[in-house]
Design a protein around this motif. Structure first.
Motif, PDB file in Angstrom:
ATOM      1  N   PHE A  52       0.830  -1.204   0.000  1.00  0.00           N
ATOM      2  CA  PHE A  52       0.000   0.000   0.000  1.00  0.00           C
ATOM      3  C   PHE A  52       0.867   1.257   0.000  1.00  0.00           C
ATOM      4  N   LEU A  53       2.075   1.173   0.570  1.00  0.00           N
ATOM      5  CA  LEU A  53       2.984   2.316   0.569  1.00  0.00           C
ATOM      6  C   LEU A  53       3.338   2.716  -0.854  1.00  0.00           C
ATOM      7  N   ASN A  54       3.487   1.728  -1.715  1.00  0.00           N
ATOM      8  CA  ASN A  54       3.815   1.997  -3.113  1.00  0.00           C
ATOM      9  C   ASN A  54       2.676   2.748  -3.796  1.00  0.00           C
ATOM     10  N   PHE A  55       1.444   2.312  -3.560  1.00  0.00           N
ATOM     11  CA  PHE A  55       0.278   2.986  -4.137  1.00  0.00           C
ATOM     12  C   PHE A  55       0.159   4.416  -3.618  1.00  0.00           C
ATOM     13  N   ALA A  56       0.282   4.591  -2.309  1.00  0.00           N
ATOM     14  CA  ALA A  56       0.153   5.924  -1.718  1.00  0.00           C
ATOM     15  C   ALA A  56       1.229   6.866  -2.253  1.00  0.00           C
ATOM     16  N   GLN A  57       2.463   6.364  -2.387  1.00  0.00           N
ATOM     17  CA  GLN A  57       3.544   7.205  -2.884  1.00  0.00           C
ATOM     18  C   GLN A  57       3.319   7.572  -4.346  1.00  0.00           C
ATOM     19  N   ASN A  58       2.794   6.644  -5.143  1.00  0.00           N
ATOM     20  CA  ASN A  58       2.486   6.954  -6.539  1.00  0.00           C
ATOM     21  C   ASN A  58       1.495   8.110  -6.641  1.00  0.00           C
ATOM     22  N   VAL A  59       0.469   8.067  -5.818  1.00  0.00           N
ATOM     23  CA  VAL A  59      -0.562   9.106  -5.863  1.00  0.00           C
ATOM     24  C   VAL A  59       0.015  10.455  -5.451  1.00  0.00           C
ATOM     25  N   VAL A  60       0.775  10.485  -4.365  1.00  0.00           N
ATOM     26  CA  VAL A  60       1.352  11.746  -3.886  1.00  0.00           C
ATOM     27  C   VAL A  60       2.357  12.293  -4.897  1.00  0.00           C
ATOM     28  N   CYS A  61       3.214  11.425  -5.462  1.00  0.00           N
ATOM     29  CA  CYS A  61       4.203  11.871  -6.445  1.00  0.00           C
ATOM     30  C   CYS A  61       3.538  12.320  -7.737  1.00  0.00           C
ATOM     31  N   LEU A  62       2.405  11.710  -8.104  1.00  0.00           N
ATOM     32  CA  LEU A  62       1.654  12.143  -9.283  1.00  0.00           C
ATOM     33  C   LEU A  62       1.135  13.566  -9.075  1.00  0.00           C
ATOM     34  N   ALA A  63       0.526  13.811  -7.921  1.00  0.00           N
ATOM     35  CA  ALA A  63       0.011  15.147  -7.619  1.00  0.00           C
ATOM     36  C   ALA A  63       1.148  16.169  -7.558  1.00  0.00           C
ATOM     37  N   TRP A  64       2.259  15.763  -6.952  1.00  0.00           N
ATOM     38  CA  TRP A  64       3.404  16.663  -6.807  1.00  0.00           C
ATOM     39  C   TRP A  64       3.977  17.041  -8.186  1.00  0.00           C
ATOM     40  N   SER A  65       4.197  16.047  -9.050  1.00  0.00           N
ATOM     41  CA  SER A  65       4.778  16.322 -10.369  1.00  0.00           C
ATOM     42  C   SER A  65       3.841  17.178 -11.210  1.00  0.00           C
ATOM     43  N   TYR A  66       2.539  16.936 -11.125  1.00  0.00           N
ATOM     44  CA  TYR A  66       1.566  17.762 -11.864  1.00  0.00           C
ATOM     45  C   TYR A  66       1.626  19.204 -11.384  1.00  0.00           C
ATOM     46  N   LEU A  67       1.748  19.380 -10.059  1.00  0.00           N
ATOM     47  CA  LEU A  67       1.838  20.729  -9.501  1.00  0.00           C
ATOM     48  C   LEU A  67       3.112  21.422  -9.974  1.00  0.00           C
ATOM     49  N   MET A  68       4.239  20.698  -9.975  1.00  0.00           N
ATOM     50  CA  MET A  68       5.506  21.289 -10.397  1.00  0.00           C
ATOM     51  C   MET A  68       5.480  21.671 -11.877  1.00  0.00           C
ATOM     52  N   ILE A  69       4.886  20.799 -12.709  1.00  0.00           N
ATOM     53  CA  ILE A  69       4.792  21.108 -14.139  1.00  0.00           C
ATOM     54  C   ILE A  69       3.904  22.324 -14.365  1.00  0.00           C
ATOM     55  N   THR A  70       2.798  22.406 -13.621  1.00  0.00           N
ATOM     56  CA  THR A  70       1.868  23.521 -13.763  1.00  0.00           C
ATOM     57  C   THR A  70       2.506  24.846 -13.334  1.00  0.00           C
ATOM     58  N   LEU A  71       3.294  24.812 -12.253  1.00  0.00           N
ATOM     59  CA  LEU A  71       3.853  26.044 -11.701  1.00  0.00           C
ATOM     60  C   LEU A  71       5.165  26.468 -12.362  1.00  0.00           C
ATOM     61  N   TRP A  72       6.033  25.482 -12.689  1.00  0.00           N
ATOM     62  CA  TRP A  72       7.398  25.837 -13.058  1.00  0.00           C
ATOM     63  C   TRP A  72       7.814  25.435 -14.466  1.00  0.00           C
ATOM     64  N   SER A  73       7.256  24.348 -14.977  1.00  0.00           N
ATOM     65  CA  SER A  73       7.759  23.823 -16.248  1.00  0.00           C
ATOM     66  C   SER A  73       7.031  24.455 -17.423  1.00  0.00           C
ATOM     67  N   THR A  74       7.781  24.708 -18.497  1.00  0.00           N
ATOM     68  CA  THR A  74       7.191  25.223 -19.724  1.00  0.00           C
ATOM     69  C   THR A  74       6.763  24.063 -20.616  1.00  0.00           C
ATOM     70  N   LYS A  75       5.676  24.239 -21.322  1.00  0.00           N
ATOM     71  CA  LYS A  75       5.176  23.200 -22.215  1.00  0.00           C
ATOM     72  C   LYS A  75       6.167  22.955 -23.364  1.00  0.00           C
ATOM     73  N   SER A  76       6.419  21.705 -23.636  1.00  0.00           N
ATOM     74  CA  SER A  76       7.358  21.355 -24.714  1.00  0.00           C
ATOM     75  C   SER A  76       6.735  20.286 -25.590  1.00  0.00           C
ATOM     76  N   SER A  77       6.747  20.552 -26.916  1.00  0.00           N
ATOM     77  CA  SER A  77       6.171  19.587 -27.848  1.00  0.00           C
ATOM     78  C   SER A  77       7.081  18.380 -28.035  1.00  0.00           C
ATOM     79  N   GLY A  78       8.330  18.483 -27.547  1.00  0.00           N
ATOM     80  CA  GLY A  78       9.269  17.381 -27.720  1.00  0.00           C
ATOM     81  C   GLY A  78       9.298  16.401 -26.581  1.00  0.00           C
ATOM     82  N   ALA A  79       8.460  16.598 -25.557  1.00  0.00           N
ATOM     83  CA  ALA A  79       8.451  15.692 -24.409  1.00  0.00           C
ATOM     84  C   ALA A  79       7.723  14.399 -24.761  1.00  0.00           C
ATOM     85  N   ALA A  80       8.118  13.324 -24.111  1.00  0.00           N
ATOM     86  CA  ALA A  80       7.478  12.027 -24.352  1.00  0.00           C
ATOM     87  C   ALA A  80       6.026  12.060 -23.867  1.00  0.00           C
TER      88      ALA A  80
END
Length: 329
Positions: A52-80
């Motif tokens: 369950f720790l793996n599932f919980a960490q996936n969810v938190v890291c998903l939310a965290w990465s989405y927040l970081m991309i929204t706040l700091w990262s610029t959109k790139s058409s070359g990203a996977a």
């Protein structure tokens, strides 16, 4: 003077990354060990649903990465695109879950030591299936690491350490760790391939894609698969809020640690990151032995130094290959 200031700023950045990786993952390791060995409540119940720790960490890291991309990262058409990560996410979901499950059968220092020997299956696969030829020093590194892990596995653990395990079973625990290593090898090689095909992919893109699919896979296993244990884990957290807080901080540490790893790779390269994380694993064993009640025997300490001596030598060889040869005077 400007060059000296730039070097000083670079040193500060490096120390910042080192502190972030050490702080996040050493404390996460402490929480991981606590959740696998501690007895909660007046009845002394164990938290049995470690995947369950793996599932919980996936969810938190998903939310965290989405927040970081929204706040700091610029959109790139070359990203996977996110769907590219469906395959490595399968092994990245199963592998860490097996590593967590191993803590029921072997101690935390033993788990860290085995997971530190990732170079062994990588070299075996490379030599047997791809015909890669390695140098004598590289085989010496592998021999030191393999011998250290074997010596540790054959050494008798203290009765205090064994008594904290839920179901002591060394062969089964080491087997789970080995399976974790093999799956991690596929995960890492596939991530590298994605990065090569899509050079504009940054760390947060990888973090988002991996944790998106990881959350989906983990959810299906934990809550829709018979015996997944997701609902039981939530019920346990409801009955024991202390465990819920430990799980939350475990996930936050994982998200922060991943950010510092990606930052280190982007600023200083993968070799610097490998060096930092290797030293961090040694300190995780040290902290576990000194502060978490997992005393190691003299033979086990010798095996620890053999493993990390081999890893240090490997890092030295990589650094020597990447540095340009100096001109003869």
């Amino acid at each position: 003077m400007e060059k000296e200031i730039t070097q000083f700023q670079r040193l500060l950045r490096l120390l910042f990354c080192v502190g972030g990786i050490f702080g996040a993952y050493i404390y996460q390791g402490f929480l991981q060990e606590t959740l696998s060995t501690k007895r909660f409540g007046p009845n002394g119940q164990r938290f049995q649903h470690l995947p369950f720790l793996n599932f919980a960490q996936n969810v938190v890291c998903l939310a965290w990465s989405y927040l970081m991309i929204t706040l700091w990262s610029t959109k790139s058409s070359g990203a996977a695109p996110p769907w590219k990560y469906w395959s490595p996410s399968i092994t990245n979901t199963i592998g860490p879950a097996l590593g967590l499950q191993a803590l029921k059968y072997i101690s935390y220092p033993a788990q860290v030591l085995v997971k530190s020997s990732k170079m062994i299956p990588v070299m075996l696969v490379g030599a047997l299936f791809y015909g890669i030829k390695y140098t004598v020093p590289e085989y010496i590194c592998t021999f030191l690491v393999a011998s250290g892990v074997s010596l540790f596995a054959l050494s008798k653990s203290s009765s205090k350490t064994v008594s904290k395990l839920a179901h002591p079973n060394a062969p089964w625990g080491y087997g789970l760790c080995l399976a974790n290593l093999l799956l991690d090898g596929y995960t890492n090689s596939t991530q590298d391939n994605i990065k090569r095909r899509y050079p504009k992919t940054n760390g947060w893109d990888i973090m988002l894609g991996m944790n998106l699919w990881g959350s989906i896979y983990s959810f299906f296993y934990m809550f829709l698969f018979p015996g997944g244990g997701g609902f039981e884990a939530l019920q346990f957290c409801k009955q024991h809020p202390e465990a819920a807080w430990d799980i939350l901080w475990f996930c936050v540490c994982g998200a922060i640690g991943q950010n510092f790893i990606f930052m280190t790779i982007s600023l200083f390269g993968s070799l610097a990151n490998t060096t930092i994380t290797t030293v961090r694993k040694f300190f995780s064993i040290l902290v576990s032995s000194l502060f978490s009640g997992n005393p190691l025997s003299d033979r086990q300490w010798i095996s620890v130094f053999m493993v990390f001596g081999g890893l240090a030598y490997q890092i030295y060889l990589k650094r020597r290959r990447t540095q340009p040869r100096g001109k003869a005077i």
